[in-house]
Design a protein around this motif. Structure first.
Motif, short mmCIF file in Angstrom:
data_model
loop_
_atom_site.label_atom_id
_atom_site.label_comp_id
_atom_site.label_asym_id
_atom_site.label_seq_id
_atom_site.Cartn_x
_atom_site.Cartn_y
_atom_site.Cartn_z
N ALA A 170 43.22 38.92 37.23
CA ALA A 170 42.57 38.37 38.44
C ALA A 170 43.59 38.31 39.58
O ALA A 170 43.29 38.66 40.73
CB ALA A 170 42.01 36.98 38.14
N ARG A 171 44.80 37.89 39.26
CA ARG A 171 45.84 37.81 40.31
C ARG A 171 46.21 39.21 40.82
O ARG A 171 46.41 39.40 42.01
CB ARG A 171 47.08 37.09 39.77
CG ARG A 171 46.94 35.57 39.78
CD ARG A 171 48.30 34.89 39.74
NE ARG A 171 49.03 35.22 38.53
CZ ARG A 171 48.90 34.53 37.38
NH1 ARG A 171 48.09 33.51 37.31
NH2 ARG A 171 49.59 34.90 36.32
N THR A 205 36.60 42.53 40.55
CA THR A 205 36.58 41.82 39.27
C THR A 205 35.35 42.22 38.46
O THR A 205 35.43 42.42 37.24
CB THR A 205 36.60 40.30 39.51
OG1 THR A 205 37.72 39.97 40.33
CG2 THR A 205 36.71 39.55 38.19
N ALA A 262 43.47 40.34 43.14
CA ALA A 262 43.57 39.62 44.42
C ALA A 262 44.74 40.15 45.23
O ALA A 262 44.63 40.38 46.44
CB ALA A 262 43.71 38.12 44.16
N LEU A 299 39.55 32.22 42.39
CA LEU A 299 39.97 32.90 41.16
C LEU A 299 39.49 32.20 39.90
O LEU A 299 39.24 32.86 38.89
CB LEU A 299 41.51 33.02 41.13
CG LEU A 299 42.12 34.00 42.13
CD1 LEU A 299 43.62 34.10 41.93
CD2 LEU A 299 41.47 35.39 42.03
#
Ligand code: GLN
Length: 286
Positions: free
Chosen positions: A33-34, A68, A37, A14
């Protein structure tokens, strides 16, 4: 797969992706980003926290990198994951629906405040999109029944799936219909709500490029003055609301005065405008 890939943790994956998101100018790089994911790994926030120091399978890492990259081109996060949280619940969204906005939670707060009490509430939500407003009302008001009206054939199946997945089907009817055609409206309603399209054609230049490129223009624009749909909602309310019923509409931050005037002209009592969390006029009710 190479040995060093086996050792890559979610944290290590990440870190550069967050930098990419930051460089692309996205709103909240680390959070986004989290969320991406979590979407790939099918983990909620807590599951994701626990996975941060753990190794990530190579195919999952590739998928997270791919999503992403899409986000870095300006595609809305909600379109990539197909989901958006609204009023604490998880809604399906698609490019055929407006993405639910946090400002719209003000509309819900007004209805819930003005309708506090044990009585039955019969309501309609005009231009329901994902169904976020109407479904939230049905679930927050224990004895309510609602009609959700939507014109877009592309939005209707999304609203239908949200009604089912959030277990509101026993109290909601979803109808394809046109808010400019009031014969479809029921009578004697307690509450009429709408977050209709409200941007004036001439204000297109003020809309963020990402919104213009990715969200349906039919959900955004409303004639030359931006009031075409708001007028239709006000008109529909005259026919559908019982005496003393409540109308609540979201609108643009410069439209409060115009909406209060339209309501007063149509015979509604004591129209009042309230501000969103940014301090901007956002909802008017009467
Ligand atoms: N009522 C839906 C929402 O608030 C759709 C609004 C719209 O498409 N203008 O998200």
């Amino acid at each position: 797969s190479r040995a060093e890939d086996k050792d890559m943790t979610l944290q290590e994956l990440l870190t550069p992706l967050i930098r990419d998101l930051q460089a692309a100018g996205t709103d909240a790089p680390a959070l986004e980003a989290r969320l991406l994911a979590g979407h790939v790994l099918r983990l909620d926030r807590i599951g994701l926290m626990l996975a941060i120091p753990a190794p990530v399978a190579e195919d999952a890492a590739a998928a997270i990198r791919g999503l992403t990259a899409r986000r870095c081109t300006g595609e809305p996060l909600a379109h990539i994951t197909g989901r958006r949280e609204f009023f604490g619940r998880d809604f399906e969204v698609s490019p055929q629906t407006l993405i639910p906005r946090p400002e719209t939670e003000l509309l819900l707060e007004i209805v819930l405040r003005e309708c506090a009490g044990p009585g039955e509430v019969r309501f309609a939500d005009l231009g329901t999109g994902t169904g976020c407003i109407g479904i939230t009302l049905a679930l927050e008001l224990p004895h309510s029944r609602g009609l959700l009206l939507e014109y877009s054939a592309g939005a209707l199946p999304v609203a239908a799936r949200n009604i089912r997945s959030l277990h509101a089907a026993d109290r909601l009817a979803l109808v394809r219909g046109d808010m400019f055609m009031p014969p479809l409206m029921p009578r004697g309603l307690d509450v009429l709500v709408s977050n209709p399209p409200y941007i004036a054609a001439a204000e297109e230049g003020e809309v963020m490029a990402e919104v213009l490129r990715h969200e349906p223009h039919s959900a955004l624009f409303s004639g030359q003055d931006g009031l075409r749909h708001l007028r239709a909602v006000i008109r529909a309310g005259r026919q559908a609301l019982k005496p003393g019923g409540l109308i609540v509409m979201e609108h643009g931050y410069r439209q409060g005065g115009a909406v209060r005037r339209l309501l007063a002209e149509a015979g509604y009592r004591a129209p009042r405008t309230e501000q969103d969390l940014a301090g901007l006029d956002r909802c008017t009710w009467a």
